[in-house]
Design a protein around this motif. Structure first.
Motif, PDB file in Angstrom:
ATOM      1  N   THR A   1      -7.411  -7.718   2.369  1.00  0.00           N
ATOM      2  CA  THR A   1      -6.728  -9.015   2.379  1.00  0.00           C
ATOM      3  C   THR A   1      -6.789  -9.671   0.999  1.00  0.00           C
ATOM      4  O   THR A   1      -5.784 -10.190   0.496  1.00  0.00           O
ATOM      5  CB  THR A   1      -7.366  -9.946   3.426  1.00  0.00           C
ATOM      6  N   GLN A   2      -7.956  -9.616   0.377  1.00  0.00           N
ATOM      7  CA  GLN A   2      -8.113 -10.190  -0.963  1.00  0.00           C
ATOM      8  C   GLN A   2      -7.240  -9.452  -1.978  1.00  0.00           C
ATOM      9  O   GLN A   2      -6.607 -10.062  -2.840  1.00  0.00           O
ATOM     10  CB  GLN A   2      -9.575 -10.130  -1.383  1.00  0.00           C
ATOM     11  N   GLN A   3      -7.221  -8.124  -1.874  1.00  0.00           N
ATOM     12  CA  GLN A   3      -6.456  -7.319  -2.823  1.00  0.00           C
ATOM     13  C   GLN A   3      -4.957  -7.571  -2.688  1.00  0.00           C
ATOM     14  O   GLN A   3      -4.233  -7.640  -3.692  1.00  0.00           O
ATOM     15  CB  GLN A   3      -6.787  -5.839  -2.604  1.00  0.00           C
ATOM     16  N   LYS A   4      -4.479  -7.728  -1.463  1.00  0.00           N
ATOM     17  CA  LYS A   4      -3.060  -8.017  -1.258  1.00  0.00           C
ATOM     18  C   LYS A   4      -2.687  -9.362  -1.869  1.00  0.00           C
ATOM     19  O   LYS A   4      -1.607  -9.520  -2.447  1.00  0.00           O
ATOM     20  CB  LYS A   4      -2.736  -8.008   0.237  1.00  0.00           C
ATOM     21  N   GLU A   5      -3.579 -10.329  -1.753  1.00  0.00           N
ATOM     22  CA  GLU A   5      -3.321 -11.637  -2.340  1.00  0.00           C
ATOM     23  C   GLU A   5      -3.297 -11.553  -3.859  1.00  0.00           C
ATOM     24  O   GLU A   5      -2.458 -12.166  -4.520  1.00  0.00           O
ATOM     25  CB  GLU A   5      -4.395 -12.634  -1.886  1.00  0.00           C
ATOM     26  N   MET A   6      -4.222 -10.760  -4.432  1.00  0.00           N
ATOM     27  CA  MET A   6      -4.281 -10.601  -5.882  1.00  0.00           C
ATOM     28  C   MET A   6      -2.986 -10.019  -6.457  1.00  0.00           C
ATOM     29  O   MET A   6      -2.536 -10.400  -7.532  1.00  0.00           O
ATOM     30  CB  MET A   6      -5.441  -9.669  -6.264  1.00  0.00           C
ATOM     31  N   GLY A   7      -2.401  -9.071  -5.723  1.00  0.00           N
ATOM     32  CA  GLY A   7      -1.240  -8.366  -6.258  1.00  0.00           C
ATOM     33  C   GLY A   7       0.092  -8.785  -5.679  1.00  0.00           C
ATOM     34  O   GLY A   7       1.110  -8.123  -5.920  1.00  0.00           O
ATOM     35  N   ALA A   8       0.104  -9.887  -4.939  1.00  0.00           N
ATOM     36  CA  ALA A   8       1.312 -10.273  -4.201  1.00  0.00           C
ATOM     37  C   ALA A   8       2.519 -10.533  -5.095  1.00  0.00           C
ATOM     38  O   ALA A   8       3.657 -10.326  -4.674  1.00  0.00           O
ATOM     39  CB  ALA A   8       1.018 -11.504  -3.347  1.00  0.00           C
ATOM     40  N   ARG A   9       2.292 -10.965  -6.321  1.00  0.00           N
ATOM     41  CA  ARG A   9       3.408 -11.334  -7.193  1.00  0.00           C
ATOM     42  C   ARG A   9       3.872 -10.189  -8.089  1.00  0.00           C
ATOM     43  O   ARG A   9       4.773 -10.365  -8.896  1.00  0.00           O
ATOM     44  CB  ARG A   9       3.024 -12.538  -8.056  1.00  0.00           C
ATOM     45  N   GLY A  10       3.245  -9.028  -7.960  1.00  0.00           N
ATOM     46  CA  GLY A  10       3.609  -7.925  -8.831  1.00  0.00           C
ATOM     47  C   GLY A  10       2.980  -8.083 -10.199  1.00  0.00           C
ATOM     48  O   GLY A  10       2.153  -8.967 -10.427  1.00  0.00           O
ATOM     49  N   GLY A  11       3.362  -7.214 -11.118  1.00  0.00           N
ATOM     50  CA  GLY A  11       2.781  -7.260 -12.448  1.00  0.00           C
ATOM     51  C   GLY A  11       1.326  -6.859 -12.440  1.00  0.00           C
ATOM     52  O   GLY A  11       0.522  -7.388 -13.209  1.00  0.00           O
ATOM     53  N   VAL A  12       0.980  -5.915 -11.553  1.00  0.00           N
ATOM     54  CA  VAL A  12      -0.409  -5.472 -11.439  1.00  0.00           C
ATOM     55  C   VAL A  12      -0.489  -3.951 -11.465  1.00  0.00           C
ATOM     56  O   VAL A  12       0.440  -3.253 -11.043  1.00  0.00           O
ATOM     57  CB  VAL A  12      -1.081  -5.976 -10.143  1.00  0.00           C
ATOM     58  N   VAL A  13      -1.612  -3.462 -11.966  1.00  0.00           N
ATOM     59  CA  VAL A  13      -1.973  -2.052 -11.848  1.00  0.00           C
ATOM     60  C   VAL A  13      -3.282  -2.046 -11.071  1.00  0.00           C
ATOM     61  O   VAL A  13      -4.288  -2.568 -11.531  1.00  0.00           O
ATOM     62  CB  VAL A  13      -2.168  -1.377 -13.216  1.00  0.00           C
ATOM     63  N   MET A  14      -3.245  -1.499  -9.877  1.00  0.00           N
ATOM     64  CA  MET A  14      -4.396  -1.533  -8.989  1.00  0.00           C
ATOM     65  C   MET A  14      -4.841  -0.101  -8.691  1.00  0.00           C
ATOM     66  O   MET A  14      -4.032   0.745  -8.327  1.00  0.00           O
ATOM     67  CB  MET A  14      -4.023  -2.253  -7.688  1.00  0.00           C
ATOM     68  N   ASP A  15      -6.136   0.171  -8.893  1.00  0.00           N
ATOM     69  CA  ASP A  15      -6.614   1.523  -8.597  1.00  0.00           C
ATOM     70  C   ASP A  15      -7.641   1.504  -7.479  1.00  0.00           C
ATOM     71  O   ASP A  15      -8.339   0.512  -7.275  1.00  0.00           O
ATOM     72  CB  ASP A  15      -7.181   2.195  -9.856  1.00  0.00           C
ATOM     73  N   GLY A  16      -7.686   2.616  -6.747  1.00  0.00           N
ATOM     74  CA  GLY A  16      -8.610   2.726  -5.624  1.00  0.00           C
ATOM     75  C   GLY A  16      -8.412   4.042  -4.898  1.00  0.00           C
ATOM     76  O   GLY A  16      -8.131   5.072  -5.510  1.00  0.00           O
ATOM     77  N   ARG A  17      -8.547   3.981  -3.579  1.00  0.00           N
ATOM     78  CA  ARG A  17      -8.380   5.178  -2.765  1.00  0.00           C
ATOM     79  C   ARG A  17      -7.323   5.015  -1.670  1.00  0.00           C
ATOM     80  O   ARG A  17      -6.913   5.995  -1.062  1.00  0.00           O
ATOM     81  CB  ARG A  17      -9.730   5.578  -2.146  1.00  0.00           C
ATOM     82  N   ASP A  18      -6.917   3.780  -1.422  1.00  0.00           N
ATOM     83  CA  ASP A  18      -5.918   3.538  -0.374  1.00  0.00           C
ATOM     84  C   ASP A  18      -4.874   2.520  -0.799  1.00  0.00           C
ATOM     85  O   ASP A  18      -4.261   1.873   0.039  1.00  0.00           O
ATOM     86  CB  ASP A  18      -6.617   3.071   0.909  1.00  0.00           C
ATOM     87  N   ILE A  19      -4.663   2.381  -2.102  1.00  0.00           N
ATOM     88  CA  ILE A  19      -3.727   1.355  -2.577  1.00  0.00           C
ATOM     89  C   ILE A  19      -2.296   1.690  -2.151  1.00  0.00           C
ATOM     90  O   ILE A  19      -1.579   0.852  -1.618  1.00  0.00           O
ATOM     91  CB  ILE A  19      -3.794   1.188  -4.108  1.00  0.00           C
TER      92      ILE A  19
ATOM     93  N   TYR B   1       0.020  -6.250 -17.905  1.00  0.00           N
ATOM     94  CA  TYR B   1      -0.136  -6.495 -16.478  1.00  0.00           C
ATOM     95  C   TYR B   1      -1.600  -6.830 -16.179  1.00  0.00           C
ATOM     96  O   TYR B   1      -2.494  -6.619 -16.995  1.00  0.00           O
ATOM     97  CB  TYR B   1       0.247  -5.247 -15.677  1.00  0.00           C
ATOM     98  N   VAL B   2      -1.835  -7.324 -14.971  1.00  0.00           N
ATOM     99  CA  VAL B   2      -3.188  -7.559 -14.486  1.00  0.00           C
ATOM    100  C   VAL B   2      -3.761  -6.241 -13.959  1.00  0.00           C
ATOM    101  O   VAL B   2      -3.073  -5.514 -13.231  1.00  0.00           O
ATOM    102  CB  VAL B   2      -3.191  -8.621 -13.368  1.00  0.00           C
ATOM    103  N   TYR B   3      -4.993  -5.932 -14.332  1.00  0.00           N
ATOM    104  CA  TYR B   3      -5.663  -4.727 -13.844  1.00  0.00           C
ATOM    105  C   TYR B   3      -6.666  -5.107 -12.757  1.00  0.00           C
ATOM    106  O   TYR B   3      -7.477  -6.019 -12.946  1.00  0.00           O
ATOM    107  CB  TYR B   3      -6.387  -4.017 -14.989  1.00  0.00           C
ATOM    108  N   ILE B   4      -6.598  -4.426 -11.617  1.00  0.00           N
ATOM    109  CA  ILE B   4      -7.508  -4.703 -10.506  1.00  0.00           C
ATOM    110  C   ILE B   4      -8.201  -3.409 -10.078  1.00  0.00           C
ATOM    111  O   ILE B   4      -7.559  -2.482  -9.587  1.00  0.00           O
ATOM    112  CB  ILE B   4      -6.752  -5.318  -9.306  1.00  0.00           C
ATOM    113  N   ASP B   5      -9.517  -3.365 -10.283  1.00  0.00           N
ATOM    114  CA  ASP B   5     -10.345  -2.213  -9.922  1.00  0.00           C
ATOM    115  C   ASP B   5     -10.923  -2.458  -8.535  1.00  0.00           C
ATOM    116  O   ASP B   5     -11.962  -3.095  -8.384  1.00  0.00           O
ATOM    117  CB  ASP B   5     -11.456  -2.049 -10.966  1.00  0.00           C
ATOM    118  N   THR B   6     -10.256  -1.954  -7.502  1.00  0.00           N
ATOM    119  CA  THR B   6     -10.717  -2.224  -6.136  1.00  0.00           C
ATOM    120  C   THR B   6     -12.033  -1.516  -5.834  1.00  0.00           C
ATOM    121  O   THR B   6     -12.823  -1.996  -5.022  1.00  0.00           O
ATOM    122  CB  THR B   6      -9.661  -1.807  -5.096  1.00  0.00           C
ATOM    123  N   GLY B   7     -12.268  -0.387  -6.487  1.00  0.00           N
ATOM    124  CA  GLY B   7     -13.533   0.309  -6.277  1.00  0.00           C
ATOM    125  C   GLY B   7     -14.717  -0.547  -6.680  1.00  0.00           C
ATOM    126  O   GLY B   7     -15.788  -0.514  -6.055  1.00  0.00           O
TER     127      GLY B   7
END
Length: 255
Positions: free
Chosen positions: A134-152, A47-53
């Motif tokens: 807004t950017q984070q929602k676009e990044m993960g819109a298609r699924g196949g992502v693991v996103m970490d943060g504080r309000d995901i 999957y795609v990894y997205i570190d929002t922090g």
């Protein structure tokens, strides 16, 4: 569409049709191990990894570089809107995700004590959160992502199929951050670092915009006295349950 987003989409297209793609949200306080765990889970699943922090740290780094007043919300809002933060995938599991701010590699720079001390203030600003969310929602819109943060799981992807709230005791989180700074050659007092983490916890949980809290349907995972692999295996067990297919995994703590 940016180059990195095209690359993410191409990667997802290679897996679509062969497996159901989940959106996995991993939230938690500072020092809980979110980034390390999330990156390894993403690697196992391809999957795609997205570190929002890292995105908030990138904005904070630029704020400090520009010498802006941390209380000047309008100036920071304008800066966030014109700043290009890019996350590039690591080349191997032992490497960190690369963070570029306006084309400059700041992967190490955003982890300094100075940025750590200021990021809570910048991240609390509603306009900044709106821009990055807004950017984070676009990044993960298609699924196949693991996103970490504080309000995901509460704000960015409240409909995520799997929500984890990863946490640990204050002392354990302090020890981990202390070790990270030592690895960078930065000497810090553990007592001072613990006070900073407690202050960060309070700021994150008390802010008006998307405060730190577990989503109602999040599974709480404690990482005290557990290896990274053990925590990853526990989360993979949950992924297996969501997908309805077996994935090798270990025991899970939840409450």
């Amino acid at each position: 569409m940016t180059t990195e987003m095209r690359e993410r989409n191409a990667r997802l297209e290679r897996t679509e049709g062969t497996a159901r793609l989940l959106t996995i949200a991993i939230d938690g306080p500072a020092g809980a191990g979110k980034s390390t765990v999330a990156q390894r889970v993403a690697s196992r699943l391809s999957y795609v990894y997205i570190d929002t922090g890292a995105m908030y740290r990138g904005i904070t780094w630029k704020v400090l570089q520009m010498g802006l007043n941390l209380w000047d919300a309008d100036a920071i809002d304008a800066l966030a809107r014109e700043t290009n933060v890019v996350l590039l995938p690591p080349q191997s599991i032992s490497e960190k995700q690369l963070v570029l701010v306006d084309g400059c590699d700041v992967t190490q720079d955003i982890r300094t004590p100075e940025v750590s001390a200021a990021v809570s203030r910048v991240a609390a600003l509603s306009p900044v959160r709106a821009v990055l969310t807004t950017q984070q929602k676009e990044m993960g819109a298609r699924g196949g992502v693991v996103m970490d943060g504080r309000d995901i799981g509460t704000a960015v992807f409240p409909s995520a199929e799997l929500k984890i709230f990863l946490t640990a005791s204050t002392r354990e989180r302090t020890r981990r951050r202390w070790q990270e700074f030592l690895a960078q050659g930065v000497e810090v007092s553990m007592d001072a670092l613990e006070r900073e983490i407690l202050a960060r916890d309070e700021a994150d949980s008390q802010r008006e915009a998307s405060p730190l809290r577990p989503a109602e349907d999040a599974i709480i995972v404690h990482s005290d006295d557990r290896s990274i692999d053990d925590v990853v295996d526990a989360i993979m067990a949950l992924v297996s349950a969501r997908l309805g297919s077996p994935i090798s995994a270990g025991p899970l703590d939840k409450n």
